[in-house]
Design a protein around this motif. Structure first.
Motif, short mmCIF file in Angstrom:
data_model
loop_
_atom_site.label_atom_id
_atom_site.label_comp_id
_atom_site.label_asym_id
_atom_site.label_seq_id
_atom_site.Cartn_x
_atom_site.Cartn_y
_atom_site.Cartn_z
N PHE A 75 0.61 -1.37 -0.23
CA PHE A 75 -0.08 0.01 0.26
C PHE A 75 0.65 1.61 0.03
O PHE A 75 0.45 2.37 -0.17
CB PHE A 75 -0.98 -0.27 1.44
CG PHE A 75 -2.31 -1.11 1.14
CD1 PHE A 75 -3.11 -1.15 0.00
CD2 PHE A 75 -1.74 -2.08 1.55
CE1 PHE A 75 -4.15 -2.08 0.13
CE2 PHE A 75 -2.62 -3.11 1.76
CZ PHE A 75 -4.22 -2.76 1.28
N SER A 76 1.96 1.24 -0.21
CA SER A 76 3.07 2.44 0.40
C SER A 76 2.73 2.82 -1.50
O SER A 76 1.84 2.56 -2.14
CB SER A 76 4.57 1.89 0.26
OG SER A 76 4.83 0.96 -1.08
N ARG A 77 3.29 4.31 -1.84
CA ARG A 77 3.05 5.08 -2.49
C ARG A 77 3.49 3.35 -4.06
O ARG A 77 2.79 4.56 -4.90
CB ARG A 77 4.04 5.89 -2.89
CG ARG A 77 3.43 7.06 -2.08
CD ARG A 77 4.32 8.58 -2.24
NE ARG A 77 4.15 9.28 -1.07
CZ ARG A 77 2.23 9.83 -0.31
NH1 ARG A 77 1.78 9.51 -1.32
NH2 ARG A 77 2.77 10.29 0.35
N LYS A 78 4.16 3.09 -3.85
CA LYS A 78 5.03 1.80 -5.22
C LYS A 78 4.78 0.78 -4.99
O LYS A 78 4.32 -0.04 -5.63
CB LYS A 78 6.62 1.87 -4.80
CG LYS A 78 6.79 3.27 -5.13
CD LYS A 78 9.08 3.02 -5.13
CE LYS A 78 9.66 4.62 -5.52
NZ LYS A 78 10.95 4.67 -5.90
N GLY A 79 3.26 0.80 -4.71
CA GLY A 79 2.97 -0.69 -3.92
C GLY A 79 1.79 -0.72 -5.17
O GLY A 79 1.24 0.18 -5.52
N LYS A 80 1.39 -2.28 -5.45
CA LYS A 80 0.44 -2.50 -6.50
C LYS A 80 -0.45 -1.75 -6.35
O LYS A 80 -2.20 -2.22 -6.86
CB LYS A 80 0.45 -4.26 -6.62
CG LYS A 80 0.27 -5.25 -6.32
CD LYS A 80 0.86 -6.72 -6.34
CE LYS A 80 0.13 -7.32 -5.42
NZ LYS A 80 0.44 -8.92 -6.00
N LEU A 81 -0.97 -2.22 -4.98
CA LEU A 81 -2.40 -1.80 -4.15
C LEU A 81 -2.89 -0.41 -3.86
O LEU A 81 -3.59 -0.33 -2.58
CB LEU A 81 -2.82 -3.06 -3.10
CG LEU A 81 -2.73 -4.73 -3.33
CD1 LEU A 81 -3.26 -5.72 -1.94
CD2 LEU A 81 -4.17 -4.69 -4.72
N ARG A 82 -1.53 0.56 -3.79
CA ARG A 82 -1.56 2.12 -3.27
C ARG A 82 -3.36 2.16 -3.65
O ARG A 82 -3.54 3.36 -2.67
CB ARG A 82 -0.64 2.71 -4.22
CG ARG A 82 -0.84 2.90 -5.38
CD ARG A 82 0.30 3.43 -5.79
NE ARG A 82 0.69 3.65 -7.64
CZ ARG A 82 1.17 2.25 -8.21
NH1 ARG A 82 1.32 1.42 -7.36
NH2 ARG A 82 0.98 2.63 -9.84
N GLU A 83 -3.65 2.14 -4.86
CA GLU A 83 -5.38 2.48 -4.99
C GLU A 83 -6.09 2.57 -3.85
O GLU A 83 -7.12 3.37 -3.96
CB GLU A 83 -5.81 2.22 -5.92
CG GLU A 83 -4.89 2.54 -7.51
CD GLU A 83 -5.55 2.46 -9.46
OE1 GLU A 83 -5.98 2.03 -8.68
OE2 GLU A 83 -4.55 3.31 -9.76
N HIS A 84 -6.17 1.46 -3.34
CA HIS A 84 -7.00 1.23 -2.29
C HIS A 84 -6.80 0.76 -1.09
O HIS A 84 -7.01 0.44 -0.19
CB HIS A 84 -7.55 -0.85 -2.42
CG HIS A 84 -7.66 -0.85 -4.21
ND1 HIS A 84 -8.24 -0.77 -4.76
CD2 HIS A 84 -6.49 -1.22 -4.29
CE1 HIS A 84 -8.75 -1.18 -6.04
NE2 HIS A 84 -7.42 -1.62 -6.15
N VAL A 85 -6.00 2.27 -0.73
CA VAL A 85 -5.37 2.16 0.63
C VAL A 85 -5.95 2.95 1.86
O VAL A 85 -6.34 2.08 2.89
CB VAL A 85 -4.61 3.44 0.91
CG1 VAL A 85 -3.85 4.61 0.46
CG2 VAL A 85 -3.65 3.35 2.10
#
Length: 418
Positions: free
Chosen positions: A394-404
């Protein structure tokens, strides 16, 4: 005198209540026998109230009640458990002078208790003291000390104890060899364990099922599948009893070393000849079925557990749930969790963390949040590996960041709260 059964009943109501009744009865001239005193002292020792236990001991002696072996044993064990070694030695010397320590039955629990706690230095100190006051340890005491050293990975020290045992004119038994073989295998020195098995076979001592189980487990854990299978076949050919414990080691070992099809084949043979299995066997094979994408067979095996009168363990439920999630069978995973709760099988932090991680890895954020909430509701800790995964996904570069934003604020990476 009051019977020991009455004293057990009093203690079961709570130690404070028992002590109150004890004092009231003494004031009324009703005194317990040695067994009643022992029950009170033993309970106090287990609670760490050694001063109170010794007060009761002194009261007992002053009342003319002679302490027996069990009284001294509970006081010695209590003193050792709470670090009062000088007092323990005084009590041992006193018991010896009273003629209550004629054999190792008295001393063995003292050594064994320290070894099981991993405090081998203390066990060795007590062992040396016991020898110093003139007692001759038997094989059981030497074995206990060797097992303590092997338990903490000090096989060389265990061998030193073996030499001392032989110098004392005592011969090792099958338990001695089993302890040393286990010690070698625990620290990865499998070949030395195998050498010891060959040595005892040549000396006329027949290896036991336990020895073979230790070797098999060691070989499989070190990835040496071929020699493990050879040992298993030799075990069968030698007529050494093979039980469910051995089969569980072999089945698990095959699965862990990418021989799952062989494990399944062996399992089918065992069922065909009605070999008794347990929940560990079935849990291992459920995992094997999922590993080879035999989902329906895994479900059937889970159903078999209850059908033959066994109870699924938390590990069984965990394997079912995590694999259902990996296969996208989310409803089945939820149903399994509900079944687990209805069965009264307590889910722990490890299971819930594992489920959360699998959901996250599969992109099922809403489901992951649901199980994070279960962790919070039960005040269970979120493991470091779960936190690390949340941060990475969920970090800025993570693949689920849009769902944080789906995550509770307490679980959102700090950089995403700006």
């Amino acid at each position: 005198m009051i019977s020991s059964i009455r004293w057990y009943g009093m203690v079961s109501y709570g130690m404070d209540e028992a002590m109150h009744m004890f004092e009231v009865m003494r004031q009324q001239g009703v005194n317990p026998d040695v067994f009643g005193y022992q029950i009170i002292m033993d309970s106090l020792c287990k609670m760490g109230k050694m001063a109170a236990a010794m007060d009761i001991f002194n009261q007992m002696v002053n009342q003319g009640v002679s302490p027996n072996k069990a009284v001294y044993q509970c006081l010695v064990l209590g003193s050792c458990s709470h670090g009062h070694f000088v007092k323990a030695k005084e009590l041992i010397s006193e018991a010896v002078n009273r003629g209550l320590c004629s054999n190792s039955v008295f001393f063995y629990p003292v050594i064994n208790d320290r070894c099981k706690e991993g405090k081998v230095k203390e066990a060795q100190d007590m062992f040396d003291f016991i020898v110093g006051i003139g007692h001759r340890p038997d094989v059981i005491m030497y074995n206990s000390l060797m097992d303590g050293y092997c338990h903490v990975g000090k096989v060389e020290e265990a061998l030193r104890v073996l030499d001392a045992m032989k110098s004392a004119g005592l011969q090792p038994d099958v338990f001695t060899y089993g302890i040393l073989i286990n010690g070698y295998c625990k620290i990865g020195r499998i070949d030395e364990g195998l050498s010891l098995v060959r040595e005892i076979s040549l000396s006329g001592v027949k290896p036991t099922t336990i020895m073979y189980n230790i070797i098999l487990d060691g070989l499989f854990c070190s990835g040496r599948t071929v020699p493990a299978k050879e040992k298993f076949h030799k075990m069968n050919e030698s007529g050494i009893p093979v039980g469910v414990g051995t089969y569980n080691i072999v089945l698990s070992g095959l699965c862990k070393n990418n021989c799952t099809d062989e494990a399944i084949e062996l399992f089918k043979k065992l069922r065909a000849v009605n070999v008794k299995i347990n929940v560990i066997t079935l849990t291992t094979m459920i995992s094997a079925m999922f590993k080879t994408r035999r989902i329906e067979e895994a479900k059937d095996l889970f159903a078999t557990i209850s059908a033959i009168g066994l109870v699924p363990s938390v590990v069984t439920y965990s394997i079912m749930m995590t694999n259902f999630i990996k296969e996208g069978l989310l409803a089945d995973a939820d149903d399994m969790f509900s079944a687990m709760e209805k069965a009264g099988c307590a889910h722990n932090s490890r299971l819930l963390n594992q489920v959360v991680r699998v959901f996250l890895k599969n992109g099922e954020v809403v489901k992951a949040v649901t199980y994070l909430a279960k962790l919070d509701a039960k005040q269970l800790s979120v493991e470091a590996s779960t936190v690390s995964l949340i941060v990475s996904l969920f970090s800025r570069k993570g693949k689920l960041r849009e769902h944080v934003k789906l995550l509770p604020v307490k679980y959102q990476p700090p950089e995403m709260l700006d």
